[in-house]
Each structure stands twice: as C-alpha cells, then as structure tokens.
Design a protein around this motif. Structure first.
Motif, PDB file in Angstrom:
ATOM      1  N   THR A  35      12.906   4.003  -6.264  1.00 26.64           N
ATOM      2  CA  THR A  35      12.708   4.426  -4.874  1.00 26.64           C
ATOM      3  C   THR A  35      11.227   4.534  -4.531  1.00 26.64           C
ATOM      4  O   THR A  35      10.784   4.057  -3.479  1.00 26.64           O
ATOM      5  N   LEU A  39       9.242   2.315  -1.798  1.00 27.50           N
ATOM      6  CA  LEU A  39       8.529   2.903  -0.661  1.00 27.50           C
ATOM      7  C   LEU A  39       7.066   2.484  -0.633  1.00 27.50           C
ATOM      8  O   LEU A  39       6.513   2.197   0.432  1.00 27.50           O
ATOM      9  N   LEU A  40       6.422   2.436  -1.785  1.00 27.30           N
ATOM     10  CA  LEU A  40       5.027   2.008  -1.828  1.00 27.30           C
ATOM     11  C   LEU A  40       4.881   0.555  -1.380  1.00 27.30           C
ATOM     12  O   LEU A  40       3.957   0.212  -0.648  1.00 27.30           O
ATOM     13  N   THR A  42       6.888  -1.167   0.605  1.00 27.85           N
ATOM     14  CA  THR A  42       7.210  -1.389   2.010  1.00 27.85           C
ATOM     15  C   THR A  42       6.330  -0.602   2.973  1.00 27.85           C
ATOM     16  O   THR A  42       6.151  -1.009   4.119  1.00 27.85           O
ATOM     17  N   ARG A  43       5.776   0.518   2.546  1.00 22.89           N
ATOM     18  CA  ARG A  43       5.032   1.386   3.471  1.00 22.89           C
ATOM     19  C   ARG A  43       3.526   1.189   3.451  1.00 22.89           C
ATOM     20  O   ARG A  43       2.856   1.463   4.440  1.00 22.89           O
ATOM     21  N   LEU A  44       2.954   0.767   2.327  1.00 18.35           N
ATOM     22  CA  LEU A  44       1.506   0.605   2.274  1.00 18.35           C
ATOM     23  C   LEU A  44       1.100  -0.644   3.034  1.00 18.35           C
ATOM     24  O   LEU A  44       1.732  -1.691   2.915  1.00 18.35           O
ATOM     25  N   PRO A  45       0.020  -0.547   3.805  1.00 19.80           N
ATOM     26  CA  PRO A  45      -0.409  -1.727   4.551  1.00 19.80           C
ATOM     27  C   PRO A  45      -0.991  -2.775   3.621  1.00 19.80           C
ATOM     28  O   PRO A  45      -1.488  -2.472   2.539  1.00 19.80           O
ATOM     29  N   ASP A  46      -0.929  -3.996   4.070  1.00 16.70           N
ATOM     30  CA  ASP A  46      -1.490  -5.103   3.296  1.00 16.70           C
ATOM     31  C   ASP A  46      -3.009  -5.035   3.391  1.00 16.70           C
ATOM     32  O   ASP A  46      -3.566  -5.004   4.485  1.00 16.70           O
TER      33      ASP A  46
END
Length: 112
Positions: A35, A39-40, A42-46
């Motif tokens: 999980t 989350l990291l 999918t949530r962290l910006p490129d």
C-alpha cells in the motif's frame, strides 16, 4: 507391538495461537508495504515534469546589490521578494529591477 502413535499430536494450543498471530502480522505488513509503495508511486509528482502553469514566470536575470546574499526567495503576481542575510527584504518587479527595500528591525540574525 507398536509404540508409535497413530497420528501426529501437532503443536500445543498456545504455540498454534502464536503461529496464527505471526502469520497475521506477516500478511498485514506485506499488505502495508504494498500500500505504501503504491501510494508513493501514484501520489508523488514526476520530477521530470514541467512546472505548473500557475507558477509565475521567472525573470531572465536578477542582480542583487553589491555585498548582499540571498537567504530566501518568494514570488507574487508581477513581483519577486528576496530576503537577505542582512535581515532585509528586496522587492523586484517582473523584469528583475529593484523596486523597494524593506529593513527588518527587532530580529536577531540567526548564527550559523
């Protein structure tokens, strides 16, 4: 004459309970790690993505007065502010020209 029991007695009840707890903890930790990684991802910006269009455009050059070192920078619509190590705020316009100097009084400069 056979002295061997017909069936294996297995683990005592307290060890069976402990084994169940360890297996439950292992499954919970695996699900938790999956999980967190999900989350990291999918949530962290490129990091290579361009800046958002909401960011103000930066001037080509911003020249600070002689002997001044920048400590922090912030931007607004049509202006930029530079906080110096001398406890002063320098306000620049969008073209990079110095518009205003504000001396911060009553604060003790932080020592390195």
């Amino acid at each position: 004459m056979t002295d061997t029991p017909d069936q294996d007695p297995g683990l005592p009840p307290s060890l069976r309970f402990l084994k169940g707890l360890v297996i439950t903890l292992m499954i919970t930790m695996i699900v938790g790690v999956i999980t967190i990684v999900g989350l990291l991802v999918t949530r962290l910006p490129d990091g290579a993505a361009p800046m958002s269009s909401d960011a103000p455009p930066l001037p080509e050059s911003l020249t600070l007065p002689e002997g001044v070192a920048a400590e922090a920078v912030t931007a607004g619509k049509g202006w930029f502010a530079v906080v110096t190590t001398d406890q002063e705020i320098l306000i620049f316009d969008a073209k990079g020209l110095l518009m205003q100097r504000i001396q911060i009084e009553g604060l003790v400069p932080a020592e390195d």
